[in-house]
Design a protein around this motif. Structure first.
Motif: not given
Length: 338
Positions: A1-11, A317-334
């Protein structure tokens, strides 16, 4: 399981306004039973929300009515005291309750409300509204009124200054409300469903105005909306809110074109699309949960077409969907989801 960073998309822009673990619980009036049992209930309107508003960027907060979007805007505007969490302006925690401190905060953070007719005093002219805002923030000077109206594309200014709100169209009133917010020369603009009360034919004009102001004034904008299609058009980053919690976040194109959370997929499917007319939509079932006694685990689980046993027991928790900061709080992505 990969937990996404709490930091929003880079700007590219600096962070102007940020919230960390922002929570707001509204106490419920106690009945006789609660008084005797010495219990106190509360509506969990906002639970643990993190967000960052960056200079020159638009962040959209999307969700259905009652999800807590407008409450977040009012918390960031310091119109409500937060129950817990932290609000930071340029990295420094702020919590104001009125007076000069509140006025200094308002000079940096302004809000545009949903209903322009309700937010403007019907007994005063446009000249009065703008003069008062400029005077309060010490920015009144020669040509200031005309400059504000020109900035929101109400020209010639002389046509509007001595009119009352009821003499203007809905779109013109909202432009006046935006001009009043700009009178403070803010760095962050909180737009609470700024086009939902307007005719469909003029919504795009107001969104284009906000987009132009974002670019020219380098504003950080929070765009509150229930319309995910307009969020795709207008926002750099999209955050999806359900039952007081943010369930998905990432770049505007990623969230709206590749929704990862079942609730976001429901929002996208519910948006009008001529290419999908007549298609059956596998949407959420039932009603949103009670925010007084929310269910354990994922709050969308009772309505989710993909619900698993884990969903009703553990909050994802926030789970990473891809490497560009897209995340979802959904167990489907664990990784171990089954």
């Amino acid at each position: 399981m990969t937990t996404a960073s709490a930091r929003p998309v880079a700007a590219d822009g600096d962070v102007v306004l940020a919230a960390t673990g922002l929570t707001k619980h509204f106490p419920v009036r106690r009945g006789l039973r609660e008084v005797l049992a010495r219990t106190r209930r509360a509506v969990r309107a906002v639970d643990g929300v993190d967000l960052e508003l960056r200079r020159g960027r638009v962040t959209a907060m999307v969700g259905e009515s009652g999800s807590g979007k407008s409450t977040i805007a009012r918390l960031l505007a310091q119109l409500y005291p937060h129950t817990s969490g932290r609000i930071s302006l340029h990295g420094e925690e702020v919590s104001v309750r009125g007076g000069r401190a509140f006025r200094r905060y308002c000079a940096k953070v302004q809000m545009v409300f949903q209903d322009p007719f309700a937010s403007l005093n019907p007994v005063h002219t446009i000249r009065y509204h703008l003069t008062r805002a400029l005077t309060v923030h010490g920015r009144m000077g020669p040509g200031a009124l005309e400059e504000l109206l020109t900035r929101v594309q109400l020209t010639p200014p002389s046509r509007y200054l001595d009119k009352f709100p009821h003499e203007l169209s809905g779109g013109q009133r909202q432009r006046v409300a935006i001009a009043r917010a700009l009178a403070a020369d803010p760095e962050a603009l909180l737009a609470d469903e700024p086009v939902s009360m307007l005719d469909v034919s003029i919504r795009l004009g107001v969104l284009n105005l906000l987009h132009d102001l974002r670019t020219r004034l380098d504003l950080a904008i929070l765009y509150i909306t229930h319309d995910i299609a307009s969020a795709r058009y207008f926002a750099d980053e999209v955050m999806v809110m359900y039952a007081g919690q943010v369930v998905e976040g990432g770049g505007g194109e990623a969230v709206t074109q590749r929704p990862a959370h079942p609730y976001t997929q429901l929002l996208v499917d519910s948006a009008p699309d001529p290419d999908r007319l007549g298609e059956a939509k596998d949407g959420g079932r039932g009603e949103p949960p009670s925010l007084i006694s929310p269910p354990p685990g994922c709050r969308f689980a009772p309505r989710c077409p993909h619900v698993m046993a884990r969903c009703t027991a553990e909050q994802p928790p926030k789970l990473a969907v891809d490497d560009d900061g897209h995340w979802a709080a959904c167990w489907l992505h664990a990784g171990e989801a089954s």
